[in-house]
Design an enzyme around this catalytic site. Structure first.
Site, mmCIF file in Angstrom:
data_model
loop_
_atom_site.group_PDB
_atom_site.id
_atom_site.type_symbol
_atom_site.label_atom_id
_atom_site.label_comp_id
_atom_site.label_asym_id
_atom_site.label_seq_id
_atom_site.Cartn_x
_atom_site.Cartn_y
_atom_site.Cartn_z
ATOM 1 N N ASP A 65 -27.139 -83.346 -15.017
ATOM 2 C CA ASP A 65 -28.184 -83.035 -15.991
ATOM 3 C C ASP A 65 -28.227 -81.551 -16.373
ATOM 4 O O ASP A 65 -28.938 -81.183 -17.312
ATOM 5 C CB ASP A 65 -29.563 -83.464 -15.447
ATOM 6 C CG ASP A 65 -29.722 -84.978 -15.447
ATOM 7 O OD1 ASP A 65 -28.863 -85.663 -15.993
ATOM 8 O OD2 ASP A 65 -30.711 -85.467 -14.877
ATOM 9 N N CYS A 82 -26.329 -96.154 -23.231
ATOM 10 C CA CYS A 82 -26.976 -95.164 -24.065
ATOM 11 C C CYS A 82 -25.924 -94.127 -24.375
ATOM 12 O O CYS A 82 -24.781 -94.264 -23.947
ATOM 13 C CB CYS A 82 -28.184 -94.552 -23.366
ATOM 14 S SG CYS A 82 -27.759 -93.660 -21.890
ATOM 15 N N LYS A 109 -39.705 -84.972 -14.073
ATOM 16 C CA LYS A 109 -39.665 -86.280 -14.756
ATOM 17 C C LYS A 109 -39.079 -87.336 -13.817
ATOM 18 O O LYS A 109 -39.636 -88.423 -13.655
ATOM 19 C CB LYS A 109 -38.801 -86.174 -16.022
ATOM 20 C CG LYS A 109 -38.452 -87.521 -16.632
ATOM 21 C CD LYS A 109 -37.601 -87.386 -17.881
ATOM 22 C CE LYS A 109 -36.115 -87.440 -17.643
ATOM 23 N NZ LYS A 109 -35.572 -88.730 -17.176
ATOM 24 N N ASN A 110 -37.951 -87.013 -13.212
ATOM 25 C CA ASN A 110 -37.261 -88.020 -12.404
ATOM 26 C C ASN A 110 -37.984 -88.327 -11.100
ATOM 27 O O ASN A 110 -37.680 -89.326 -10.444
ATOM 28 C CB ASN A 110 -35.821 -87.577 -12.116
ATOM 29 C CG ASN A 110 -34.962 -87.640 -13.367
ATOM 30 O OD1 ASN A 110 -35.401 -88.120 -14.400
ATOM 31 N ND2 ASN A 110 -33.733 -87.146 -13.267
ATOM 32 N N ARG A 165 -38.867 -86.181 -24.569
ATOM 33 C CA ARG A 165 -38.840 -87.165 -23.474
ATOM 34 C C ARG A 165 -38.867 -86.481 -22.117
ATOM 35 O O ARG A 165 -39.398 -87.029 -21.157
ATOM 36 C CB ARG A 165 -37.569 -88.029 -23.554
ATOM 37 C CG ARG A 165 -37.633 -89.133 -24.567
ATOM 38 C CD ARG A 165 -36.425 -90.026 -24.448
ATOM 39 N NE ARG A 165 -36.306 -90.580 -23.108
ATOM 40 C CZ ARG A 165 -35.282 -91.322 -22.684
ATOM 41 N NH1 ARG A 165 -34.290 -91.599 -23.506
ATOM 42 N NH2 ARG A 165 -35.252 -91.799 -21.452
ATOM 43 N N ARG A 196 -23.749 -97.201 -18.345
ATOM 44 C CA ARG A 196 -24.870 -97.361 -17.418
ATOM 45 C C ARG A 196 -25.090 -98.814 -16.975
ATOM 46 O O ARG A 196 -26.073 -99.466 -17.337
ATOM 47 C CB ARG A 196 -26.139 -96.749 -18.006
ATOM 48 C CG ARG A 196 -25.899 -95.319 -18.436
ATOM 49 C CD ARG A 196 -27.152 -94.593 -18.775
ATOM 50 N NE ARG A 196 -27.773 -93.974 -17.617
ATOM 51 C CZ ARG A 196 -28.786 -93.114 -17.702
ATOM 52 N NH1 ARG A 196 -29.302 -92.807 -18.841
ATOM 53 N NH2 ARG A 196 -29.299 -92.580 -16.618
#
Ligand code: UD1
Length: 429
Positions: free
Chosen positions: A314, A121, A26-27, A407, A126
């Protein structure tokens, strides 16, 4: 419509068997999609994971005027050359923090970009100070309006010397793309070293960009002065964070599980700890096999999250689940984000013994059996961690807010079912 996962837990048994392939990162794919803006022709991307964040990035690009097409399974063609507008959609941008990566290529190409504050978030405040100060160093002016930022560089971006006070992943990627199109030479210092950044930089070089120092904290980028690059095919690298989550699941509930299509060297920070904890792991070139290990033999360890190649923030959440199941006390120091230990409240509800000292530090005593419960998935990584907890727990669990899991993880219920997990996606009101 809200969806949940209902999981029938294994009650501590180790029964999962089979292979689970890792999907594209994803990243890595999100900045690659954003790079379509600095190409003179459509960009083809392969090994694209089928996840909500990819859909959001496609929608953001389409809103700007790009044409994005899923040409076949996990393959996209994005024509970013068609973009005429550099005002990012407010609602879409706020759904995904990574939307900010678009600001660099848009500003570099259109000399102006408008984007809303991506906002905090659940995982933390952030801030975006590194982005704003970096753009100013490249000759842009920052106008902060009530709802948005308008960044303008009427003469185009110029090369600059940018030192990142913190090695931010998305800021590094944003300024690599900005520097590639700028006039003159840009030095980026204290650049983050995550493999996704290296993948982006190497890809841009293959398309004609001039970037020296890839894989080191100092990059020297010679800009094209606005000339767009000619694209090659982008192949998304495997998701090391998904690999890490699967490793934890296999270590806790696996009889014999092989994680395939991965880059084991990208997740050494975790495999090294798991091996020293007593997990039986065989590492091959692009797969990792986790064999049944007697749970009573597994030992606790401490973790301190760190930028790559250190322990990834993560993977902290699933690792905390692991630590609740092994013998001894462990200490977790989450150094990157201040909201990423909040999910431990749900683990405590399930029976874990976790003491949260402050937003960054927790102590875990193990082992504690977990009981099935109804829990929320507060963010992408914590959502997956709670799913792993539900799989090893005794009884039924319901995991709500699974949009977060979707997601970042492609159809996880199908892939976990294939290993023997009893999991169903159910729709609620
Ligand atoms: C990326 C990853 C995310 C991962 C995180 C850290 C993507 C799409 N997301 O997020 O999965 O958890 O890296 O590995 O790649 N910071 C500032 N000012 C800024 C920007 C960042 O202070 O302008 C701080 C953040 O608050 C945080 C630290 O820098 O404490 C690192 O965050 P950063 O690397 O920017 O995270 P993201 O790039 O958003």
């Amino acid at each position: 419509m809200k969806e949940s996962f209902v999981v029938e837990g294994l009650g501590g048994k180790r029964t999962l068997v089979g292979e689970i392939p890792v999907r594209g990162s994803k990243n890595a794919v999100l900045p690659a999609m954003a790079s379509s803006i600095i190409f003179n022709a459509p960009l083809r991307l392969t090994n694209v994971p089928d996840i909500e964040d990819v859909y959001r990035m496609s929608e953001l690009l389409e809103h700007l005027g790009a044409k994005t097409e899923k040409v076949k399974k996990r393959e996209y063609v994005i024509n970013g050359h068609d973009i005429k507008d550099s005002v990012m959609d407010e609602v879409l941008s706020k759904k995904m923090r990574a939307s900010i990566i678009l600001s660099g290529p848009l500003l570099a190409r259109f000399k102006k970009v408008t984007f809303p504050h991506p906002g905090g978030c659940v995982i933390g405040a952030r801030p975006i100070d590194l982005f704003l100060s970096g753009f100013e160093k490249m000759g842009a002016t920052v106008d902060e309006k009530k709802e948005s930022f308008v960044i303008s560089a009427p003469k185009g971006l110029r090369g600059a010397n940018i030192f990142f006070a913190i090695p931010s992943v998305t800021a590094s990627e944003t300024f690599i793309m900005a520097g590639v199109l700028a006039k003159g030479t840009t030095f980026l210092k204290n650049v983050a070293l995550e493999p996704e950044i290296t993948a982006l930089a190497e890809f841009l070089v293959s398309c004609g960009a001039k970037i020296k120092g890839i894989g080191t904290p100092v990059l020297e980028i010679t800009g094209t002065n606005g000339k767009l690059l000619t694209p090659k095919i982008y192949k998304t690298i495997p998701d090391r964070l998904e690999t890490g989550s699967f490793l934890i699941l296999a270590a806790l509930a696996g009889k014999d599980v092989t994680i395939t299509h991965c880059h084991p060297e990208h997740i050494e920070a975790l495999t090294d700890l798991l091996i020293s904890s007593g997990v039986s792991i065989e590492i091959a070139k692009s797969s990792i096999r986790v064999k049944h290990t007697e749970k009573s033999k597994l030992k606790a360890f401490n973790i301190k999250t760190h930028e790559y190649p250190g322990f990834p923030t993560d993977v902290q959440a699933p690792t905390v689940v692991y630590l609740t199941q092994v013998k001894g006390e462990s200490f977790v120091f989450e150094t990157i984000f201040e909201g990423r230990l909040q999910f431990t409240q749900d683990l405590v509800k399930m029976g874990a013994d976790i003491k949260l000292w402050d937003a960054h530090r927790a102590t875990i005593q193990g082992p504690t059996p977990l009981k099935g419960r109804e829990v929320e998935g507060p963010d992408i990584r914590a959502g997956l961690a709670l799913l792993v907890a539900a799989i090893i727990a005794k009884g039924t669990s319901t995991i709500n807010s699974i949009y977060y899991i979707d997601r970042g993880y492609e159809r996880i219920e199908e892939r976990f079912s294939a290993l023997g997990v009893d999991i169903k996606r159910v729709s609620g009101e």
